[in-house]
Scaffold this motif. Structure first.
Motif, PDB file in Angstrom:
ATOM      1  N   LEU A 193      40.382  38.042  45.123  1.00  0.00           N
ATOM      2  CA  LEU A 193      40.463  39.438  45.529  1.00  0.00           C
ATOM      3  C   LEU A 193      41.890  39.957  45.390  1.00  0.00           C
ATOM      4  N   GLY A 194      42.023  41.115  44.775  1.00  0.00           N
ATOM      5  CA  GLY A 194      43.335  41.717  44.574  1.00  0.00           C
ATOM      6  C   GLY A 194      44.143  41.099  43.469  1.00  0.00           C
ATOM      7  N   LYS A 195      43.508  40.237  42.656  1.00  0.00           N
ATOM      8  CA  LYS A 195      44.267  39.539  41.625  1.00  0.00           C
ATOM      9  C   LYS A 195      43.633  39.766  40.256  1.00  0.00           C
ATOM     10  N   MET A 196      44.454  39.883  39.278  1.00  0.00           N
ATOM     11  CA  MET A 196      44.045  39.903  37.874  1.00  0.00           C
ATOM     12  C   MET A 196      45.225  39.357  37.089  1.00  0.00           C
ATOM     13  N   PRO A 197      45.098  38.177  36.435  1.00  0.00           N
ATOM     14  CA  PRO A 197      43.839  37.504  36.135  1.00  0.00           C
ATOM     15  C   PRO A 197      43.334  36.632  37.285  1.00  0.00           C
ATOM     16  N   ALA A 198      42.038  36.303  37.204  1.00  0.00           N
ATOM     17  CA  ALA A 198      41.429  35.401  38.165  1.00  0.00           C
ATOM     18  C   ALA A 198      41.420  33.989  37.595  1.00  0.00           C
ATOM     19  N   GLY A 199      41.041  33.048  38.427  1.00  0.00           N
ATOM     20  CA  GLY A 199      41.013  31.651  37.991  1.00  0.00           C
ATOM     21  C   GLY A 199      39.740  31.250  37.307  1.00  0.00           C
ATOM     22  N   PHE A 200      38.855  32.214  37.041  1.00  0.00           N
ATOM     23  CA  PHE A 200      37.605  31.928  36.330  1.00  0.00           C
ATOM     24  C   PHE A 200      37.337  33.074  35.366  1.00  0.00           C
ATOM     25  N   GLY A 201      36.435  32.854  34.425  1.00  0.00           N
ATOM     26  CA  GLY A 201      36.114  33.873  33.439  1.00  0.00           C
ATOM     27  C   GLY A 201      35.507  35.100  34.090  1.00  0.00           C
ATOM     28  N   MET A 202      36.008  36.291  33.743  1.00  0.00           N
ATOM     29  CA  MET A 202      35.588  37.503  34.449  1.00  0.00           C
ATOM     30  C   MET A 202      35.705  38.716  33.539  1.00  0.00           C
ATOM     31  N   ILE A 203      34.699  39.595  33.608  1.00  0.00           N
ATOM     32  CA  ILE A 203      34.823  40.974  33.125  1.00  0.00           C
ATOM     33  C   ILE A 203      34.769  41.842  34.376  1.00  0.00           C
ATOM     34  N   ALA A 204      35.875  42.473  34.713  1.00  0.00           N
ATOM     35  CA  ALA A 204      35.970  43.244  35.951  1.00  0.00           C
ATOM     36  C   ALA A 204      35.840  44.726  35.628  1.00  0.00           C
ATOM     37  N   ALA A 205      34.713  45.337  36.030  1.00  0.00           N
ATOM     38  CA  ALA A 205      34.590  46.786  35.899  1.00  0.00           C
ATOM     39  C   ALA A 205      35.569  47.447  36.861  1.00  0.00           C
ATOM     40  N   LEU A 206      35.611  46.972  38.096  1.00  0.00           N
ATOM     41  CA  LEU A 206      36.607  47.356  39.087  1.00  0.00           C
ATOM     42  C   LEU A 206      36.322  46.482  40.299  1.00  0.00           C
ATOM     43  N   GLY A 253      40.380  32.946  32.765  1.00  0.00           N
ATOM     44  CA  GLY A 253      40.442  31.973  33.838  1.00  0.00           C
ATOM     45  C   GLY A 253      41.365  30.832  33.483  1.00  0.00           C
ATOM     46  N   LEU A 254      41.242  29.749  34.229  1.00  0.00           N
ATOM     47  CA  LEU A 254      42.080  28.586  33.987  1.00  0.00           C
ATOM     48  C   LEU A 254      41.575  27.824  32.768  1.00  0.00           C
ATOM     49  N   VAL A 255      42.491  27.328  31.958  1.00  0.00           N
ATOM     50  CA  VAL A 255      42.140  26.544  30.775  1.00  0.00           C
ATOM     51  C   VAL A 255      42.864  25.211  30.849  1.00  0.00           C
ATOM     52  N   LYS A 256      42.315  24.236  30.133  1.00  0.00           N
ATOM     53  CA  LYS A 256      42.934  22.928  30.122  1.00  0.00           C
ATOM     54  C   LYS A 256      44.284  23.000  29.427  1.00  0.00           C
ATOM     55  N   VAL A 260      46.640  17.053  29.174  1.00  0.00           N
ATOM     56  CA  VAL A 260      45.485  16.173  29.385  1.00  0.00           C
ATOM     57  C   VAL A 260      44.827  16.424  30.722  1.00  0.00           C
ATOM     58  N   PHE A 261      45.624  16.408  31.802  1.00  0.00           N
ATOM     59  CA  PHE A 261      45.034  16.444  33.130  1.00  0.00           C
ATOM     60  C   PHE A 261      45.361  17.715  33.906  1.00  0.00           C
ATOM     61  N   SER A 262      45.985  18.674  33.281  1.00  0.00           N
ATOM     62  CA  SER A 262      46.385  19.865  34.018  1.00  0.00           C
ATOM     63  C   SER A 262      45.733  21.105  33.436  1.00  0.00           C
ATOM     64  N   THR A 263      45.866  22.207  34.137  1.00  0.00           N
ATOM     65  CA  THR A 263      45.341  23.493  33.691  1.00  0.00           C
ATOM     66  C   THR A 263      46.419  24.548  33.832  1.00  0.00           C
ATOM     67  N   ARG A 264      46.210  25.654  33.152  1.00  0.00           N
ATOM     68  CA  ARG A 264      47.102  26.797  33.294  1.00  0.00           C
ATOM     69  C   ARG A 264      46.290  28.055  33.055  1.00  0.00           C
ATOM     70  N   GLN A 265      46.879  29.203  33.414  1.00  0.00           N
ATOM     71  CA  GLN A 265      46.175  30.461  33.277  1.00  0.00           C
ATOM     72  C   GLN A 265      45.925  30.774  31.803  1.00  0.00           C
ATOM     73  N   GLY A 266      44.681  31.082  31.475  1.00  0.00           N
ATOM     74  CA  GLY A 266      44.338  31.435  30.106  1.00  0.00           C
ATOM     75  C   GLY A 266      44.652  32.894  29.812  1.00  0.00           C
ATOM     76  N   PRO A 267      44.312  33.348  28.617  1.00  0.00           N
ATOM     77  CA  PRO A 267      44.601  34.734  28.236  1.00  0.00           C
ATOM     78  C   PRO A 267      43.860  35.743  29.121  1.00  0.00           C
ATOM     79  N   TYR A 268      44.428  36.932  29.245  1.00  0.00           N
ATOM     80  CA  TYR A 268      43.794  37.985  30.024  1.00  0.00           C
ATOM     81  C   TYR A 268      44.271  39.334  29.518  1.00  0.00           C
ATOM     82  N   TYR A 269      43.545  40.384  29.920  1.00  0.00           N
ATOM     83  CA  TYR A 269      43.863  41.747  29.522  1.00  0.00           C
ATOM     84  C   TYR A 269      43.654  42.636  30.745  1.00  0.00           C
ATOM     85  N   ARG A 270      44.695  43.343  31.160  1.00  0.00           N
ATOM     86  CA  ARG A 270      44.615  44.192  32.346  1.00  0.00           C
ATOM     87  C   ARG A 270      44.444  45.643  31.938  1.00  0.00           C
ATOM     88  N   ILE A 271      43.465  46.306  32.553  1.00  0.00           N
ATOM     89  CA  ILE A 271      43.258  47.732  32.325  1.00  0.00           C
ATOM     90  C   ILE A 271      44.025  48.539  33.367  1.00  0.00           C
TER      91      ILE A 271
END
Length: 1144
Positions: free
Chosen positions: A61-74, A185-188, A191-202
């Motif tokens: 809540l209140g965050k963009m990008p999120a930690g999972f795949g999302m299409i946010a209308a609002l 969201g988060l991407v690998k 090997v054992f870690s993740t980081r924030q994947g690509p995102y687009y803010r409107i």
């Protein structure tokens, strides 16, 4: 239509039918029973669609990008409880819905495909959780439509004005603006870690950006936002719509009904239907009862590459990251490597004649140099104070053909230098990297390339002094030198000044595993003192090498688990006069069981056979001298170098190995920048600079950071570059600042009061100020300004009665002045954002609702002087052509549709043809015969008219499917056009009167979008978005050849001299190509990053040449059209009862 159950933060799973997938084990209800095969994504009452199970609300809540795949209308902390707010969704392929979707998409992305399927999700009267007791009708309303065509998907977001009742929700005790956008969201990572994947803010963190959603647009209709979120097979990032201008206010808004008509939804929900008088607030039909999805083919939701990609295999994950292919990563391989795809990703492999790990490849037999710095501190003997290293130079040279390595370190003081002599280990890893390879074995560089980290621990016996050596190898630089950084920390036993050190030959076992190599050895050395005495000392050596291997090719990882490095002929010396320490050693990598001297080898094989490269009875084995016994073992311009068990070919001085690794060719300096064989990042991110010989330097362009081979965009918006009352928009390599609503300025400075324009400042300065207010000086001219502060097009001096026209800077346009009593002259209307075309040759190109120019200096683009020459909001300009006689630009517009023209010295648009058009695209001018040619891809025909739009005639209207590009060669009387019919693309030609039609090219075409003809070289060239090539040919000789390959998505193309210039939809750029060299030489990125369409060359002087129509209209009464043998006099189509032919 299905209703999501009421509540807060609740999910509903939506199944999208995907023929060919195995059944996904979820409760899809009716959809499973109807179609049997489904994949899923989830609709959330908090205002978004999730591509995976969302995490806890507190995490997104209140965050963009999120930690999972999302299409946010609002999305925000929303609630559908209390029986008021509702969320509806449906899968829909009905013609009515698809028509509505197509209208929105085609307004934002002209010429794009029409959708075949849609998913409609509507949030109606949804409350903010902290205001869950709201009244009906004061909640939030929005709609998301995911529409998919055959190869492209779109997200359509609709925000009605009356539906935007609030812009923030409570998150963690504070009010935060709601968020709209797309997130992977988060991407690998590794090997054992993740980081924030690509995102687009409107939206941004400010509420004003949320409220602007209902007031602004990127699709030409208020409150409607369209995004292209995936194209196949060449995926890209999210692309926003291109029409940000709103149509002028027609007053219809005042007639909107104050109250919406309510209709009951199944299940008690409400549907809001807006008055037909408000076209800006268009909402997809939500009143249609759910009848199950219309099955019209495969439903595909392709989301942006590098964000979310729909899986089309039997795996059950609907969305996954699938960018690890050669198509997207080929530039990461060495110039001398090939990229190969595997089931789990891609790998790079050096070509024959080169060795390395594919990311970095060097030529076999070529000497290798290394440069670097040494830092750290070393204690000598029992000394309490260390000797400091501060960026001491390290240089190394390796003779690859015999594995001999030389290492030198500078600025070593005399109190340390003698004691470093035993540490030939400083050059050990360099020797291993380029060791002479025995048959079946590989040296370090062949396995791991030039990017790795080596850490060694040296323990001196018997006193247990320890020294740590860390060396970081960062690859081959622009000078073909391997770069290494060395750090020394610890203590070494003292070697007295004047002493010499001799190191005995030794062997070292290297053990290999995935991404890790270890080795250890015990080394003896003899210290000879000045008095003639000598002592033998020992140290133990343990080494760990870490690197990143390619995990996708199992065969490439099949390196022998152990190999032995044999080191002999070790030479060490400290040069006290020059403060240099020098090491030299010969290195060979081979079998751990091998014991050998220079000519004699014992066999430990049970079968009693000598190893390959040796001969004998199995007990005594002798090296075979292949150079003597095989006279032609090496080719011309080379010498044969015999080695124990093998041999090497070495090119003579002045020659180097060709790509086959065997033939020696003349070693000519190569300008890799011009040849395109460099390994710098792509041209829109990096620049390649030739530095002499075969060397070059890669450097990142402004707005990017990195070492030139890989450059990443700098997000300037993170460093507060804009004014506090402005919004920052990051773009690739740049950024823009825009003042917030209610503020004025350029974004770098914003004020609530609009600053005076040039005209207003000029006017007020002349008016001055008196106690009675501003008063002009009697008899003085004072300029008049319009409501926007710009100079009025016509200015008058009341005292003398003269009037004249002015340009955008208020300067008089010569030849426009009128005398007393003659009234105001008819003046072109200048705009503050439009520039008259200056003298010289230019490129003109179309970009959505504007035509821009880039001046040419010789053949080079003067990018800093690019300007907008014509601004046409609400229009989508496709084709552009230039009349060099009258200095007029002509263009096709598919929104009207129409063909128009304008004088490039200033003035508005003049309609030329406005009737009987559907989709005019390509356009060409015969400046000699004064005629206009164009294609219409909807009417499937080619037409001609005079330059004022009269005398119109259809030339060709058969066997055309998607005609687009068209050009003419007036001097020779030929016309050329391209038809990008996907089933049978072709390039055709005819005389300019349409006769003698024939196909020039029909094989190996994809989407031939652009055509250009160079009369000087008689070359016809075309840009193909399907084959991703530019090709050229002489239309008479038919000698087709490739001029440039590996381009992305070309649209328009033009030529000038040796250069070709084309527009590219994927790169949003004008790209310059040297047609003769076949290399990209420059790129222009307009400030506005949207699709570019047609492009043409505006010549300073008309090209030389004549045709029969150039004088007296060729003697024709109406249309005069040139042909290769003369001209044709033709009638226009509407010339009923008119006699056409030659003049009498």
């Amino acid at each position: 239509t299905v209703l999501v159950q009421p509540g807060q933060g609740l999910l509903q799973t939506l199944c999208c039918c995907l023929p060919g997938l195995l059944a996904y084990p979820v409760a899809c209800g009716l959809l499973v029973s109807l179609f049997g095969v489904c994949s899923t994504f989830q609709i959330n009452t908090n205002g978004f669609v999730a591509m995976a199970q969302p995490s806890a609300e507190s995490t997104y809540l209140g965050k963009m990008p999120a930690g999972f795949g999302m299409i946010a209308a609002l999305h925000g902390d929303l609630d559908t409880g209390d029986g008021v707010g509702k969320v509806y969704y449906r899968q829909d392929a009905s013609p009515a819905t698809l028509r509505q979707a197509a209208e929105q998409i085609n307004r934002a992305f002209p010429e794009d495909d029409e959708p075949e399927h849609a998913v409609v999700v509507t949030w109606v009267d949804v409350a903010s959780r902290q205001h869950h007791d709201h009244s009906r009708g004061d909640g939030l309303e929005k709609q998301l439509v995911i529409a998919s065509a055959e190869t492209t998907s779109y997200a359509i977001l609709l925000y009605p004005r009356k539906g935007m009742q609030f812009a923030s929700t409570a998150v963690g005790g504070s009010s935060q603006a709601m968020q709209a956008g797309f997130s992977k969201g988060l991407v690998k990572y590794l090997v054992f870690s993740t980081r924030q994947g690509p995102y687009y803010r409107i939206t941004t963190e400010r509420e004003t950006s949320v409220r602007a959603l209902a007031e602004e647009t990127n699709s030409g209709k208020r409150g409607v936002w369209v995004y292209e979120i995936g194209t196949s097979p060449y995926f890209t990032s999210v692309a926003p719509g291109e029409v940000t201008d709103l149509p002028p206010d027609t007053g219809l808004e005042s007639r909107v009904s104050e109250e919406a008509t309510s209709k009951r939804y199944p299940g008690g929900g409400q549907q809001v239907t807006y008055s037909p008088y408000e076209p800006e607030e268009e909402v997809y039909r939500k009143e249609q009862p759910h009848q199950g999805p219309h099955h019209g083919g495969q439903f595909t939701v392709l989301l942006m590459f590098d964000v979310l990609t729909l899986m089309s295999s039997s795996r059950f994950t609907v969305f996954s990251y699938n960018s690890e292919t050669c198509a997207n990563n080929r530039n990461k391989c060495s110039t001398f490597a090939d990229c190969k795809d595997y089931a789990s990703g891609y790998c790079c492999h050096c070509r024959p004649g080169y060795y390395g790990n594919g990311i970095q490849c060097v030529s076999e037999g070529k000497p290798q140099r290394m440069n670097g710095k040494v830092n750290g501190r070393v204690y000598v003997g029992n000394s309490p104070s260390p000797v400091e290293f501060n960026s001491n130079d390290l240089h190394s040279y390796v003779v690859a053909n015999d594995g001999r390595a030389y290492v030198a370190i500078s600025t070593i003081p005399a109190r340390l230098g003698p004691s470093l002599q035993p540490l030939s280990a400083l050059g050990a890893v360099i020797g291993w990297a380029f060791a002479l390879e025995q048959p079946g074995y590989k040296n370090g560089f062949s396995i791991i390339g030039g990017e790795f980290t080596c850490q060694a621990e040296v323990t001196f016996l018997p006193a247990q002094e320890k020294l740590t050596i860390k060396q970081v190898f960062s690859g081959i630089d622009e000078h073909d030198h391997l770069v290494v950084s060395t750090t020394l920390e610890g203590r070494v036993p003292e070697v007295l000044r004047g002493s010499t050190v001799q190191i005995e030959p030794y062997s070292e076992i290297y053990q290999y595993s995935s991404n890790l190599i270890t080795s250890s050895s015990t080394r003896d050395y003899t210290v000879s003192l000045d008095d003639g005495s000598a002592e033998t000392r020992t140290y133990q050596w343990r080494q760990t090498i870490t690197f990143q291997s390619c995990p996708n090719d199992e065969a490439a990882r099949a390196v022998l688990p152990t190999q032995m490095l044999s080191v002999d002929q070790v030479f060490v010396m400290y040069d006290s006069n020059n403060e240099l320490i020098r090491y030299a050693m010969s290195n060979k990598i081979g079998d751990v069981n091998e014991v050998e001297n220079a000519v004699h080898q014992l066999c430990f094989c049970p079968g009693g056979q000598c190893a390959a490269g040796f001969t004998g009875d199995g007990r005594s084995c002798y090296d075979i001298d292949e150079c003597r016994e095989i006279p032609l073992a090496c080719g011309e311009h080379s010498v044969c170098n015999n080695q124990p068990g093998t041999f090497r070919c070495e090119c003579n001085d002045g020659y180097q190995f060709a790509s086959d690794g065997h033939t020696c060719i003349v070693d000519r300096p190569v300008d890799h920048c011009a040849a395109g064989s460099h390994d710098c990042d792509i041209t829109e991110r990096a620049h390649c600079s030739y530095s002499g010989g075969s060397s070059y330097i890669c450097s990142c362009l402004p707005g990017f950071q990195g070492h030139g081979r890989v450059c990443q965009d700098i997000d300037e918006c993170q460093s507060a570059r804009c004014h506090q009352n402005a919004v920052c928009y990051n773009t690739q390599g740049s950024f823009t600042c825009q003042c917030r609503p209610g503020y004025y300025g350029d974004g770098f400075y914003c004020s609530s009061e609009r600053t005076k324009s040039q005209c207003e400042t000029h006017r007020d300065r002349l008016l001055g100020s008196t106690e009675y207010g501003p008063q002009p000086v009697p008899g003085q001219y004072v300029p008049t300004c319009d409501s926007q502060g710009a100079y009025e097009a016509s200015q008058c001096h009341g005292s003398i009665g003269h009037c004249w026209c002015v340009d955008r800077n208020g300067l008089e346009i010569p030849g426009t002045r009128t005398g007393p009593g003659r009234g105001r002259p008819l003046c072109p209307t200048p705009r503050p954002d439009v520039y008259p075309l200056p003298p010289g040759t230019h490129l003109l190109f179309a970009q959505s609702g504007r035509i821009e120019f880039v001046p040419l200096e010789g053949y080079n683009m003067k990018k800093t002087e690019a300007r907008t020459v014509l601004h046409l909001p609400e229009k989508v300009i496709i084709g552009v052509a230039y009349d060099c006689v009258e200095k007029m630009v002509y263009w096709t517009d598919i929104t009207s549709p129409s063909i128009s023209k304008a004088n490039l010295q200033g003035g508005g648009a003049i309609p030329v043809i406005r009737s009987d058009l559907e989709s005019p695209e390509g356009i060409a001018i015969d400046h000699l015969g004064r005629t206009l040619f164009w294609t219409d891809s909807m009417k499937d025909r080619i037409e001609v008219a005079s330059l004022d739009g009269t005398k119109r005639r259809v030339l060709i209207d058969t066997n055309l499917v998607n005609p687009r590009a068209i050009i003419v060669d007036p001097v020779n009387g030929n016309m050329y056009w391209a038809d990008w019919n996907r089933d049978a693309p072709k390039i055709e030609t005819s005389a300019m009167d349409g006769t003698n039609r024939r196909v020039l090219v029909k094989d190996d075409l994809g989407l031939p979008n652009g055509l250009t003809y160079d009369p000087q070289s008689s070359q016809l060239c075309w840009a193909d978005a399907g084959t991703h090539m530019i090709e050229c040919m002489n239309p008479v000789q038919g000698d087709r050849r490739k001029a440039m390959g590996a381009i992305q998505y070309p649209f328009g193309i033009t030529s000038h001299g040796k250069n070709i210039y084309y527009t590219d939809w994927r790169r949003d750029a004008v790209i310059m190509v040297d047609r003769q060299a076949g290399t990209e030489t420059d790129v222009f990125l307009p400030q506005k990053q949207t699709r570019l369409y047609g492009i043409t060359t505006a010549y300073a002087q008309c090209p030389s040449g004549k045709n029969y129509c150039a004088v007296n209209n060729g003697g024709c009464t109406h249309l005069c059209l040139a042909t290769p043998r003369g001209r044709s006099c033709l009638c226009p189509n509407n010339a009923l009862g008119v006699s056409c032919g030659t003049q009498k």
